[in-house]
Design a protein around this motif. Structure first.
Motif, PDB file in Angstrom:
ATOM      1  N   PHE A   1       0.854  -1.180   0.000  1.00  0.00           N
ATOM      2  CA  PHE A   1       0.000   0.000   0.000  1.00  0.00           C
ATOM      3  C   PHE A   1       0.894   1.234   0.000  1.00  0.00           C
ATOM      4  O   PHE A   1       1.661   1.451   0.937  1.00  0.00           O
ATOM      5  CB  PHE A   1      -0.904   0.027   1.241  1.00  0.00           C
ATOM      6  CG  PHE A   1      -2.114  -0.843   1.141  1.00  0.00           C
ATOM      7  CD1 PHE A   1      -3.187  -0.467   0.351  1.00  0.00           C
ATOM      8  CD2 PHE A   1      -2.194  -2.033   1.843  1.00  0.00           C
ATOM      9  CE1 PHE A   1      -4.331  -1.265   0.257  1.00  0.00           C
ATOM     10  CE2 PHE A   1      -3.324  -2.836   1.764  1.00  0.00           C
ATOM     11  CZ  PHE A   1      -4.388  -2.454   0.960  1.00  0.00           C
TER      12      PHE A   1
ATOM     13  N   PHE B   1      -0.084  -0.521  -4.880  1.00  0.00           N
ATOM     14  CA  PHE B   1      -1.453   0.007  -4.822  1.00  0.00           C
ATOM     15  C   PHE B   1      -1.345   1.437  -4.310  1.00  0.00           C
ATOM     16  O   PHE B   1      -1.114   1.670  -3.131  1.00  0.00           O
ATOM     17  CB  PHE B   1      -2.304  -0.847  -3.897  1.00  0.00           C
ATOM     18  CG  PHE B   1      -3.794  -0.576  -3.955  1.00  0.00           C
ATOM     19  CD1 PHE B   1      -4.331   0.458  -4.709  1.00  0.00           C
ATOM     20  CD2 PHE B   1      -4.675  -1.377  -3.241  1.00  0.00           C
ATOM     21  CE1 PHE B   1      -5.702   0.695  -4.753  1.00  0.00           C
ATOM     22  CE2 PHE B   1      -6.053  -1.162  -3.276  1.00  0.00           C
ATOM     23  CZ  PHE B   1      -6.562  -0.114  -4.036  1.00  0.00           C
ATOM     24  N   GLU B   2      -1.482   2.392  -5.230  1.00  0.00           N
ATOM     25  CA  GLU B   2      -1.338   3.809  -4.885  1.00  0.00           C
ATOM     26  C   GLU B   2      -2.557   4.579  -5.342  1.00  0.00           C
ATOM     27  O   GLU B   2      -3.207   4.237  -6.332  1.00  0.00           O
ATOM     28  CB  GLU B   2      -0.065   4.385  -5.508  1.00  0.00           C
ATOM     29  CG  GLU B   2       0.211   5.852  -5.199  1.00  0.00           C
ATOM     30  CD  GLU B   2       0.249   6.179  -3.720  1.00  0.00           C
ATOM     31  OE1 GLU B   2      -0.842   6.214  -3.103  1.00  0.00           O
ATOM     32  OE2 GLU B   2       1.347   6.413  -3.184  1.00  0.00           O
ATOM     33  N   ARG B   3      -2.870   5.635  -4.616  1.00  0.00           N
ATOM     34  CA  ARG B   3      -4.079   6.408  -4.896  1.00  0.00           C
ATOM     35  C   ARG B   3      -3.962   7.253  -6.153  1.00  0.00           C
ATOM     36  O   ARG B   3      -4.967   7.602  -6.767  1.00  0.00           O
ATOM     37  CB  ARG B   3      -4.424   7.271  -3.686  1.00  0.00           C
ATOM     38  CG  ARG B   3      -4.872   6.452  -2.487  1.00  0.00           C
ATOM     39  CD  ARG B   3      -4.877   7.240  -1.205  1.00  0.00           C
ATOM     40  NE  ARG B   3      -3.523   7.575  -0.777  1.00  0.00           N
ATOM     41  CZ  ARG B   3      -3.239   8.190   0.371  1.00  0.00           C
ATOM     42  NH1 ARG B   3      -4.208   8.526   1.199  1.00  0.00           N
ATOM     43  NH2 ARG B   3      -1.990   8.451   0.694  1.00  0.00           N
TER      44      ARG B   3
ATOM     45  N   TRP C   1      -7.905   3.298  -1.816  1.00  0.00           N
ATOM     46  CA  TRP C   1      -7.593   2.070  -1.096  1.00  0.00           C
ATOM     47  C   TRP C   1      -8.832   1.368  -0.569  1.00  0.00           C
ATOM     48  O   TRP C   1      -8.798   0.163  -0.321  1.00  0.00           O
ATOM     49  CB  TRP C   1      -6.640   2.375   0.065  1.00  0.00           C
ATOM     50  CG  TRP C   1      -5.246   2.726  -0.371  1.00  0.00           C
ATOM     51  CD1 TRP C   1      -4.618   2.303  -1.503  1.00  0.00           C
ATOM     52  CD2 TRP C   1      -4.318   3.557   0.311  1.00  0.00           C
ATOM     53  NE1 TRP C   1      -3.341   2.809  -1.564  1.00  0.00           N
ATOM     54  CE2 TRP C   1      -3.124   3.596  -0.462  1.00  0.00           C
ATOM     55  CE3 TRP C   1      -4.359   4.279   1.497  1.00  0.00           C
ATOM     56  CZ2 TRP C   1      -2.004   4.321  -0.078  1.00  0.00           C
ATOM     57  CZ3 TRP C   1      -3.234   5.003   1.883  1.00  0.00           C
ATOM     58  CH2 TRP C   1      -2.072   5.019   1.104  1.00  0.00           C
ATOM     59  N   ASP C   2      -9.922   2.096  -0.389  1.00  0.00           N
ATOM     60  CA  ASP C   2     -11.127   1.464   0.135  1.00  0.00           C
ATOM     61  C   ASP C   2     -12.132   1.082  -0.954  1.00  0.00           C
ATOM     62  O   ASP C   2     -13.268   0.708  -0.649  1.00  0.00           O
ATOM     63  CB  ASP C   2     -11.808   2.380   1.165  1.00  0.00           C
ATOM     64  CG  ASP C   2     -12.197   3.738   0.591  1.00  0.00           C
ATOM     65  OD1 ASP C   2     -11.884   3.999  -0.593  1.00  0.00           O
ATOM     66  OD2 ASP C   2     -12.792   4.538   1.332  1.00  0.00           O
TER      67      ASP C   2
ATOM     68  N   LEU D   1      -9.707  -3.425  -4.250  1.00  0.00           N
ATOM     69  CA  LEU D   1      -9.175  -4.281  -3.188  1.00  0.00           C
ATOM     70  C   LEU D   1      -9.239  -5.750  -3.589  1.00  0.00           C
ATOM     71  O   LEU D   1      -8.305  -6.517  -3.314  1.00  0.00           O
ATOM     72  CB  LEU D   1      -9.957  -4.058  -1.893  1.00  0.00           C
ATOM     73  CG  LEU D   1      -9.515  -2.891  -1.018  1.00  0.00           C
ATOM     74  CD1 LEU D   1     -10.520  -2.660   0.104  1.00  0.00           C
ATOM     75  CD2 LEU D   1      -8.118  -3.137  -0.443  1.00  0.00           C
TER      76      LEU D   1
ATOM     77  N   PHE E   1      -6.402  -6.250  -6.040  1.00  0.00           N
ATOM     78  CA  PHE E   1      -5.130  -6.227  -5.311  1.00  0.00           C
ATOM     79  C   PHE E   1      -4.915  -7.534  -4.568  1.00  0.00           C
ATOM     80  O   PHE E   1      -3.855  -8.173  -4.679  1.00  0.00           O
ATOM     81  CB  PHE E   1      -5.141  -5.038  -4.352  1.00  0.00           C
ATOM     82  CG  PHE E   1      -3.881  -4.824  -3.568  1.00  0.00           C
ATOM     83  CD1 PHE E   1      -2.666  -4.644  -4.193  1.00  0.00           C
ATOM     84  CD2 PHE E   1      -3.928  -4.770  -2.175  1.00  0.00           C
ATOM     85  CE1 PHE E   1      -1.499  -4.415  -3.461  1.00  0.00           C
ATOM     86  CE2 PHE E   1      -2.775  -4.539  -1.431  1.00  0.00           C
ATOM     87  CZ  PHE E   1      -1.561  -4.372  -2.077  1.00  0.00           C
TER      88      PHE E   1
ATOM     89  N   LEU F   1       3.011  -2.320   3.860  1.00  0.00           N
ATOM     90  CA  LEU F   1       2.650  -0.930   3.607  1.00  0.00           C
ATOM     91  C   LEU F   1       3.880  -0.043   3.719  1.00  0.00           C
ATOM     92  O   LEU F   1       4.873  -0.407   4.343  1.00  0.00           O
ATOM     93  CB  LEU F   1       1.564  -0.479   4.597  1.00  0.00           C
ATOM     94  CG  LEU F   1       1.769  -0.844   6.070  1.00  0.00           C
ATOM     95  CD1 LEU F   1       2.558   0.227   6.803  1.00  0.00           C
ATOM     96  CD2 LEU F   1       0.428  -1.032   6.755  1.00  0.00           C
TER      97      LEU F   1
ATOM     98  N   ILE G   1      -3.226   4.346   5.779  1.00  0.00           N
ATOM     99  CA  ILE G   1      -4.322   3.492   5.348  1.00  0.00           C
ATOM    100  C   ILE G   1      -5.151   3.097   6.573  1.00  0.00           C
ATOM    101  O   ILE G   1      -4.608   2.895   7.674  1.00  0.00           O
ATOM    102  CB  ILE G   1      -3.796   2.238   4.619  1.00  0.00           C
ATOM    103  CG1 ILE G   1      -4.947   1.375   4.131  1.00  0.00           C
ATOM    104  CG2 ILE G   1      -2.841   1.451   5.497  1.00  0.00           C
ATOM    105  CD1 ILE G   1      -4.517   0.263   3.218  1.00  0.00           C
TER     106      ILE G   1
ATOM    107  N   ILE H   1      -9.079  -1.748   6.684  1.00  0.00           N
ATOM    108  CA  ILE H   1      -8.817  -2.322   5.357  1.00  0.00           C
ATOM    109  C   ILE H   1      -7.851  -3.492   5.488  1.00  0.00           C
ATOM    110  O   ILE H   1      -8.048  -4.553   4.866  1.00  0.00           O
ATOM    111  CB  ILE H   1      -8.274  -1.248   4.404  1.00  0.00           C
ATOM    112  CG1 ILE H   1      -9.350  -0.187   4.134  1.00  0.00           C
ATOM    113  CG2 ILE H   1      -7.784  -1.859   3.099  1.00  0.00           C
ATOM    114  CD1 ILE H   1      -8.869   0.986   3.303  1.00  0.00           C
TER     115      ILE H   1
END
Length: 376
Positions: free
Chosen positions: A7, A30-32, A50-51, A56, A59, A68, A73, A77
């Motif tokens: 994350f 996994f990046e915003r 991420w939510d 998810l 991922f 992470l 985060i 989650i």
């Protein structure tokens, strides 16, 4: 090949990915936002919130385990991924304790580890009551999402309460207040703890802040052997208190009378441990991977008598030019890292320089000379 989900896609994930390549581990970022420094290093990149349930699912399906690069985060989650049977380190329960600084302090204090006086505050009036117990000055902190001085305010007296309260509550986080600590040095220890509970500590370092951002890291810290032993034992105990697995950065205060106080910890690779890439037998990033994968931990000793790291902070706003490192690369013995951030801004962490030496003074002179030549 093992697939490790991360994350976050910033410089910490970037350096984790670089270490993973040498160990034959594939990373899934996994990046915003798109075009992250770590995302550019892997074909396995997921971009979005991420939510987001669909993301998810994607991922989780592409990973064998998850870690992470930051504590922002939501711990729920991570707990949701664990409920699916996906290993997550550090786990959701650990993150829930650590990411709320009040809960973190309460757990650390309950473990018998010395901490500054502290309490949660719900209204400005609570600060005046706290001052009656702790005295001025006080340190006001956001309980969540604070870093590099963002989310902190020093209160010298009652006149500082209203503006600090307004600024720190703007982000929506509840607050806590701590007694101001008249430290003589700020120290840090990187602690790696495996799935089996084995823990190893890197050398105790001294950190020097500039505008609440780490500027210089000196390894080993210029303290007595007794102080170093006490700091190491405290740091390991703190990570054990939160049942941490992986690498943790533990920040400490050294007092004039030789006592060591806990400040706070981060459940991830830490700025104060970047020197380990060149200066130690194995870097904090390699040992984090070993720990979360359940592999044997690597030695943490220094390769040279002394090492100093200097952060490269942005000096102006604008794009990073293609020749930003050219002059600094002419300095022999300076190890220079840029983080791949396309835009610089004043005070932004853009990279770091590490130098080894026979003494701290020698290493620091070399690192500062190279850092001054980086054009960012």
């Amino acid at each position: 090949m093992t697939r490790l989900g991360i994350f976050g896609g910033g410089q910490l994930a970037q350096m984790l990915t670089q270490a993973a390549v040498s160990l034959g581990v594939e990373t899934v970022i996994f990046e915003r936002g798109a075009d992250s420094p770590a995302g550019r290093l892997t074909q396995a990149e997921i971009v979005g919130a991420w939510d987001d349930p669909a993301l998810l699912d994607t991922f989780a399906g592409r990973c064998d385990l998850v870690t992470l690069e930051n504590e922002f985060i939501d711990a729920a989650i991570l707990a949701g991924l664990e409920a699916r049977g996906l290993p997550v380190f550090p786990g959701g329960a650990t993150l829930a304790l650590v990411q709320d600084k009040l809960l973190q302090k309460e757990r650390i204090a309950a473990a018998g580890i010395p901490v500054p006086a502290f309490c949660g505050v719900a209204a400005p009036e609570d600060l005046r009551a706290a001052a009656g117990d702790m005295g001025w000055p006080l340190l006001l902190k956001a309980r969540r999402n604070g870093y590099d001085g963002y989310g902190n305010a020093t209160l010298r007296g009652p006149e500082d309460v209203a503006p600090a309260w307004g600024r720190l509550t703007r982000g929506g986080s509840p607050l806590l207040v701590e007694a101001f600590v008249p430290f003589v040095r700020e120290l840090a220890v990187m602690v790696v703890r495996g799935r089996d509970g084995e823990a190893r500590a890197y050398p105790v370092v001294e950190t020097v802040q500039r505008e609440h951002i780490c500027h210089i890291v000196r390894a080993p810290a210029p303290i007595s052997a007794a102080e170093a032993d006490a700091a190491t034992a405290l740091a390991i105990a703190a990570v054990e208190a939160v049942a941490g697995v992986g690498i943790f950065g533990v920040e400490l205060f050294a007092l004039a009378d030789g006592r060591i106080l806990f400040n706070e910890l981060a459940p991830r690779p830490h700025n104060s441990g970047h020197y380990t890439i060149e200066a130690c037998v194995a870097s904090q990033f390699e040992n984090h991977l070993r720990a979360v994968l359940g592999w044997p931990l690597a030695p943490t000793e220094l390769r040279a008598p002394a090492a100093v790291m200097v952060n490269l902070l942005g000096r102006r706003a604008g794009p990073v030019g293609p020749n930003a490192l050219r002059a600094a690369l002419a300095v022999p013995g300076a190890h220079i890292h840029l983080y791949g951030k396309r835009e610089s801004r004043v005070g932004r962490k853009m990279g770091h320089v590490t130098a080894l030496g026979a003494t701290l003074s020698e290493a620091e002179d070399l690192a500062l000379r190279a850092a001054d030549l980086v054009d960012i």
